[in-house]
Design a protein around this motif. Structure first.
Motif, short mmCIF file in Angstrom:
data_model
loop_
_atom_site.label_atom_id
_atom_site.label_comp_id
_atom_site.label_asym_id
_atom_site.label_seq_id
_atom_site.Cartn_x
_atom_site.Cartn_y
_atom_site.Cartn_z
N LEU A 92 -15.54 9.84 4.06
CA LEU A 92 -15.81 10.17 2.66
C LEU A 92 -16.68 9.10 2.00
O LEU A 92 -17.61 9.41 1.24
N PHE A 93 -16.40 7.85 2.29
CA PHE A 93 -17.16 6.74 1.71
C PHE A 93 -18.62 6.79 2.17
O PHE A 93 -19.53 6.54 1.38
N CYS A 94 -18.84 7.12 3.43
CA CYS A 94 -20.21 7.20 3.96
C CYS A 94 -20.99 8.32 3.28
O CYS A 94 -22.15 8.15 2.88
N LEU A 95 -20.35 9.48 3.12
CA LEU A 95 -20.99 10.62 2.45
C LEU A 95 -21.36 10.26 1.01
O LEU A 95 -22.47 10.56 0.54
N ALA A 96 -20.45 9.60 0.31
CA ALA A 96 -20.70 9.24 -1.08
C ALA A 96 -21.80 8.19 -1.21
O ALA A 96 -22.54 8.17 -2.19
N SER A 97 -21.93 7.30 -0.22
CA SER A 97 -22.99 6.30 -0.24
C SER A 97 -24.36 6.96 -0.13
O SER A 97 -25.32 6.56 -0.79
N PHE A 98 -24.46 7.99 0.73
CA PHE A 98 -25.71 8.76 0.82
C PHE A 98 -26.05 9.37 -0.54
O PHE A 98 -27.18 9.31 -1.02
N ALA A 99 -25.06 10.02 -1.16
CA ALA A 99 -25.28 10.68 -2.43
C ALA A 99 -25.72 9.68 -3.51
O ALA A 99 -26.58 9.98 -4.34
N SER A 100 -25.13 8.48 -3.50
CA SER A 100 -25.49 7.45 -4.48
C SER A 100 -26.93 6.98 -4.28
O SER A 100 -27.69 6.80 -5.25
N ALA A 101 -27.32 6.77 -3.03
CA ALA A 101 -28.68 6.29 -2.74
C ALA A 101 -29.75 7.28 -3.17
O ALA A 101 -30.86 6.90 -3.53
N PHE A 102 -29.42 8.59 -3.15
CA PHE A 102 -30.39 9.62 -3.50
C PHE A 102 -30.30 10.06 -4.97
O PHE A 102 -30.96 11.02 -5.36
N ALA A 103 -29.49 9.38 -5.77
CA ALA A 103 -29.28 9.79 -7.16
C ALA A 103 -30.59 9.82 -7.94
O ALA A 103 -31.36 8.86 -7.91
N GLN A 104 -30.83 10.93 -8.63
CA GLN A 104 -32.05 11.12 -9.41
C GLN A 104 -31.87 10.79 -10.89
O GLN A 104 -32.86 10.66 -11.62
N ASN A 105 -30.63 10.71 -11.33
CA ASN A 105 -30.37 10.36 -12.72
C ASN A 105 -29.01 9.66 -12.79
O ASN A 105 -28.26 9.60 -11.80
N LEU A 106 -28.70 9.13 -13.95
CA LEU A 106 -27.49 8.32 -14.10
C LEU A 106 -26.22 9.13 -13.86
O LEU A 106 -25.28 8.64 -13.23
N TRP A 107 -26.20 10.37 -14.33
CA TRP A 107 -24.98 11.17 -14.19
C TRP A 107 -24.74 11.60 -12.74
O TRP A 107 -23.59 11.73 -12.32
N TRP A 108 -25.79 11.83 -12.01
CA TRP A 108 -25.67 12.08 -10.56
C TRP A 108 -25.04 10.85 -9.90
O TRP A 108 -24.11 10.97 -9.10
N LEU A 109 -25.54 9.68 -10.24
CA LEU A 109 -25.01 8.44 -9.67
C LEU A 109 -23.54 8.26 -10.03
O LEU A 109 -22.72 7.86 -9.18
N ILE A 110 -23.19 8.55 -11.26
CA ILE A 110 -21.79 8.40 -11.69
C ILE A 110 -20.89 9.34 -10.89
O ILE A 110 -19.79 8.94 -10.45
N ALA A 111 -21.32 10.59 -10.68
CA ALA A 111 -20.52 11.54 -9.90
C ALA A 111 -20.35 11.08 -8.46
O ALA A 111 -19.26 11.16 -7.88
N ALA A 112 -21.44 10.58 -7.86
CA ALA A 112 -21.37 10.09 -6.48
C ALA A 112 -20.46 8.88 -6.38
O ALA A 112 -19.72 8.72 -5.40
N ARG A 113 -20.49 8.03 -7.40
CA ARG A 113 -19.62 6.85 -7.40
C ARG A 113 -18.15 7.24 -7.52
O ARG A 113 -17.27 6.55 -6.99
N ALA A 114 -17.85 8.32 -8.21
CA ALA A 114 -16.47 8.80 -8.28
C ALA A 114 -15.97 9.18 -6.89
O ALA A 114 -14.85 8.84 -6.48
#
Length: 402
Positions: free
Chosen positions: A78-100
């Protein structure tokens, strides 16, 4: 316990801690990249901690029920998947969701790594095991400071992906299988909570809040008050982690020799002294004062962490250690959230504005002083709670004697 097992658990613990600390150094860069105020970029840190906090007890219970090893592997995936999502974040709210999502994975990593380390360590080396985990969790801010100028804020998430993949492979191959443990939640929670553990949880929360305050406030003070560049901030912020790496294992050894209660008291005294120095020395003598305060504060934290983790869970049965470590981690995370949010508000109040980029150098110094006077008072409260717990323990032992 083999070196491979120690390395695997330490790497898993490091990843969870990196998720907490490495992003703090990137907050100014995130504010600039997303054109967002301090209060909004703070959510990148707070959401991770909040998700971890609400998940740690569940992670511990699942580890006790289905096995610590398979649940640790689940968390790593799960942590690995979320790290991918964080690295590809296009806006702040995407990043916040991935960090959750990343915070939920980190709950499994932190809780179950500690439980497995405690389960496999011999009685005479428990303090050293706890000290080792404190050592490996210390490198976030320095890595962030080195990566951001080269790879941007995305680099702090790309870094985590290969390390998580390695940890997952090692967890599958090296960690021994453990037996699934079935128990009722009510029975588990009744035996996990005694008076000593409750006191440890409260003190753990207060200490974590102060340490998180240094990570959140530090980059802004160094940049806006002392006018350091991002790479210089990274090097200064690396001093604390380097001291943690040096002092972590010796702190654990001291616990094994002196006993957890003495070492815990010493750690709290150093933490209080360091917090009060941060309120005054940096504004008086600049960078030297900041560094001197951190040099006192950081070993105090390592002493406290090794001693508190050992003392809090000394009498917890083997089959309930996942839940117990979940509760202990939850108290720490609540403290981290307090440091990232409430103490951030105290800092902003001292500065006089939420938009720190518009604040004067003198206002930043005022905010620094206020927030660490508040932090020092919290450490005094922690010392008082520790004394009260010791008195209750002594009275209990006295009553038991014929």
């Amino acid at each position: 316990m083999t070196k491979g097992v120690v390395f695997t658990l330490s790497l898993s613990m490091l990843l969870a801690s990196l998720g907490t600390s490495i992003v703090n150094i990137a907050l100014p860069a995130l504010a600039e990249a997303f054109s967002a105020p301090f209060a909004e970029v703070q959510a990148v840190v707070v959401i991770y901690l909040a998700a971890m906090t609400v998940s740690v007890v569940i992670a511990g219970r699942l580890g006790d029920r289905f096995g610590l090893k398979p649940m640790l592997q689940t968390g790593l995936g799960l942590f690995c998947l979320a790290s991918f999502a964080s690295a590809f974040a296009q806006n702040l709210w995407w990043l916040i969701a991935a960090r959750a999502l990343q915070g939920i994975g980190a709950a499994f990593l932190m809780t179950l790594s500690m439980a497995l380390m405690r389960q496999m360590a011999s009685q005479s080396r428990i303090g050293r095991a706890m000290g080792l985990l404190g050592t490996v969790s210390a490198g976030g801010p320095s890595l962030g400071g080195l990566l951001i100028p080269v790879a941007g804020w995305q680099g702090i998430f790309w870094l985590q992906i290969p390390f998580t993949a390695i940890a997952l492979l090692l967890a599958v191959v090296i960690l021994p299988d453990d037996v699934a443990r079935k128990q009722t939640v009510a029975a588990s929670m009744r035996s996990v909570f005694n008076a000593d553990l409750v006191a440890s949880l409260v003190i753990n929360l207060l200490v974590a809040a102060v340490m998180m305050t240094t990570l959140v406030v530090g980059p802004f003070y160094l940049g806006l008050r002392l006018e350091l560049q991002i790479n210089q901030i990274g090097f200064v912020m690396a001093i604390g982690p380097l001291l943690s790496i040096i002092s972590g294992v010796p702190s654990g050894r001291l616990v094994d020799v002196w006993g957890s209660r003495r070492v815990l008291s010493l750690g709290l005294i150093l933490l209080a002294a360091g917090a009060f120095l941060l309120a005054f020395l940096p504004n008086t003598i600049g960078l030297v004062g900041y560094i001197a305060s951190i040099i006192l504060l950081t070993p105090g934290y390592q002493l406290f962490q090794a001693a508190n983790n050992t003392a809090a869970l000394a009498d917890v049965p083997r089959e309930q250690r996942g839940t117990a470590f979940g509760v202990l981690t939850m108290s720490r995370n609540i403290g981290l959230i307090t440091g990232a949010s409430i103490m951030g508000v105290v800092f902003s109040a001292g500065v006089g504005t939420e938009n720190l980029a518009d604040a004067t150098s003198e206002a930043i110094g005022q905010g620094m002083q206020l927030v660490f006077l508040f932090s020092g008072a919290m450490m005094i409260a922690a010392i008082a709670a520790n004394i009260a717990a010791g008195r209750r323990r002594w009275e209990s032992l006295t009553r038991e004697q014929p």
